[in-house]
Enzyme design. Structure first.
Site, PDB file in Angstrom:
ATOM      1  N   ASP A   1       0.814  -1.217   0.000  1.00 42.77           N
ATOM      2  CA  ASP A   1       0.000   0.000   0.000  1.00 42.77           C
ATOM      3  C   ASP A   1       0.850   1.269   0.000  1.00 42.77           C
ATOM      4  O   ASP A   1       2.053   1.243   0.269  1.00 42.77           O
ATOM      5  CB  ASP A   1      -0.911   0.013   1.232  1.00 42.77           C
TER       6      ASP A   1
ATOM      7  N   LYS B   1      -3.552   3.332  -3.001  1.00 39.55           N
ATOM      8  CA  LYS B   1      -4.753   4.114  -3.298  1.00 39.55           C
ATOM      9  C   LYS B   1      -4.663   5.429  -2.533  1.00 39.55           C
ATOM     10  O   LYS B   1      -4.217   5.475  -1.394  1.00 39.55           O
ATOM     11  CB  LYS B   1      -6.016   3.366  -2.881  1.00 39.55           C
TER      12      LYS B   1
ATOM     13  N   GLY C   1      -0.682  -0.418   9.103  1.00 41.45           N
ATOM     14  CA  GLY C   1      -1.470  -0.664  10.308  1.00 41.45           C
ATOM     15  C   GLY C   1      -1.817  -2.123  10.465  1.00 41.45           C
ATOM     16  O   GLY C   1      -0.989  -3.014  10.283  1.00 41.45           O
ATOM     17  N   ASP C   2      -3.073  -2.380  10.808  1.00 44.52           N
ATOM     18  CA  ASP C   2      -3.598  -3.733  10.972  1.00 44.52           C
ATOM     19  C   ASP C   2      -4.568  -4.004   9.826  1.00 44.52           C
ATOM     20  O   ASP C   2      -5.483  -3.199   9.593  1.00 44.52           O
ATOM     21  CB  ASP C   2      -4.321  -3.854  12.322  1.00 44.52           C
TER      22      ASP C   2
ATOM     23  N   THR D   1      -1.950  -1.101  15.090  1.00 45.03           N
ATOM     24  CA  THR D   1      -2.832  -0.157  14.426  1.00 45.03           C
ATOM     25  C   THR D   1      -2.468   1.283  14.784  1.00 45.03           C
ATOM     26  O   THR D   1      -1.849   1.555  15.825  1.00 45.03           O
ATOM     27  CB  THR D   1      -4.298  -0.451  14.774  1.00 45.03           C
TER      28      THR D   1
ATOM     29  N   MET E   1      -8.462   8.679   9.423  1.00 42.94           N
ATOM     30  CA  MET E   1      -8.605   9.391   8.145  1.00 42.94           C
ATOM     31  C   MET E   1      -9.763  10.376   8.184  1.00 42.94           C
ATOM     32  O   MET E   1     -10.599  10.424   7.287  1.00 42.94           O
ATOM     33  CB  MET E   1      -8.790   8.388   6.995  1.00 42.94           C
TER      34      MET E   1
END
Length: 307
Positions: free
Chosen positions: A92, A114, A146-147, A175, A227
């Site tokens: 990612d 993304k 993160g997780d 996380t 976010m």
């Protein structure tokens, strides 16, 4: 992996991946029965396949691996083992390059990041390429920041793998909310003050209703929003309308545990204005406390800016 798999049309990739599906599934079920002494073939997702096996089965293996919140030294030992055994890693946007440096030298690395408003890798395309790679017999690591089980779109990728009978596993990671608490130097739950921790998203899919954050933030709660800085005004309005006091304590940690970590604090009544004036950007965790005693944010901490 061939260029066709890395950048092909999603529909074409799905068609390719389905070729020979029935034969591969039969082989997988036979292998899994042998490994597990008669595992129910109608539940291939329960296979005891892990990334530390000597080699993947005929249909490969997909491991959804948590890279942690940023700092490479927060990677778990199990995640490290998966990276060192992977044939191909799909990673990612928020994965630190230092994490990827731990991968096996011969492993293929493919970026599938993304970003809001600019997405060259829609979820359907990611699903297709990880399935295609596993059906080649490869050990696939889907590396997520993160997780993977917390706002990591793991459900879609697990479902895609299971439709093709591919063994899967989830490797948890630290996380971002945990890293944010550590950065703040305080616990996310405090005995006698906050005995409830709620993890929620601050941004939903286009067209979806926003979460009711106010209903989540009852007295005695710490609310960690992922976010959410782009929705700061909406979050502030929702919480105030639900009766959360303007003086409620807010701490925003961006790039938690990373080199660019930054901390900004304020009260709920100034959340949107603070995000705007300080230029706070994602990735960030917004931590809002509503202790049982409804203490003011000035009593909890002075207004400060770090970083």
């Amino acid at each position: 992996m061939s260029p066709r798999l890395a950048g092909g049309d999603p529909a074409g990739l799905r068609g390719w991946a389905e070729a020979g599906r029935e034969g591969l599934c039969r082989m997988l079920r036979a292998v899994l029965r042998a490994l597990d002494g008669g595992l129910n073939a109608s539940h291939p997702h329960l296979a005891p396949a892990t990334c530390d096996q000597a080699g993947p089965g005929p249909g490969g293996l997909i491991s959804l691996v948590g890279a942690g919140p940023g700092a490479a030294d927060l990677l778990t030992l199990r995640a490290l083992g998966c990276l060192q055994r992977a044939d191909v890693i799909f990673y990612d946007r928020l994965v630190d390059p230092e994490v990827l440096a731990h991968a096996r030298p011969g492993a293929e690395r493919i970026y599938v990041g993304k970003a809001v408003g600019a997405c060259d890798w829609p979820q359907e395309r990611i699903d297709a390429v990880i399935v295609a790679a596993a059906l080649e017999g490869k050990r696939v690591v889907r590396l997520k920041s993160g997780d993977p089980g917390i706002f990591g779109r793991a459900t879609e990728e697990l479902a895609a793998a299971r439709r093709h009978g591919i063994p899967t596993e989830i490797v948890p990671g630290v996380t971002a909310a945990s890293a944010a608490g550590a950065a703040l130097g305080r616990a996310l739950t405090e005995r006698g003050e906050t005995d409830r921790l709620v993890l929620a998203t601050g941004t939903c899919r286009p067209g979806d209703d926003a979460p009711d954050w106010g209903a989540m933030l009852m007295p005695g709660t710490t609310l960690a929003l992922y976010m959410g800085v782009s929705q700061a005004a909406r979050i502030e309005a929702n919480l105030r309308a639900a009766g959360v006091p303007d003086r409620a304590s807010v701490e925003i940690v961006s790039h938690a545990s990373g080199r660019d970590q930054r901390i900004v604090t304020c009260c709920l009544g100034t959340l949107a204005r603070t995000v705007r004036s300080r230029g706070v950007e994602n990735p960030a965790i917004i931590v809002i406390r509503r202790p049982k005693g409804e203490l003011s944010c000035s009593a909890l901490h002075p207004l400060r800016r770090v970083g």
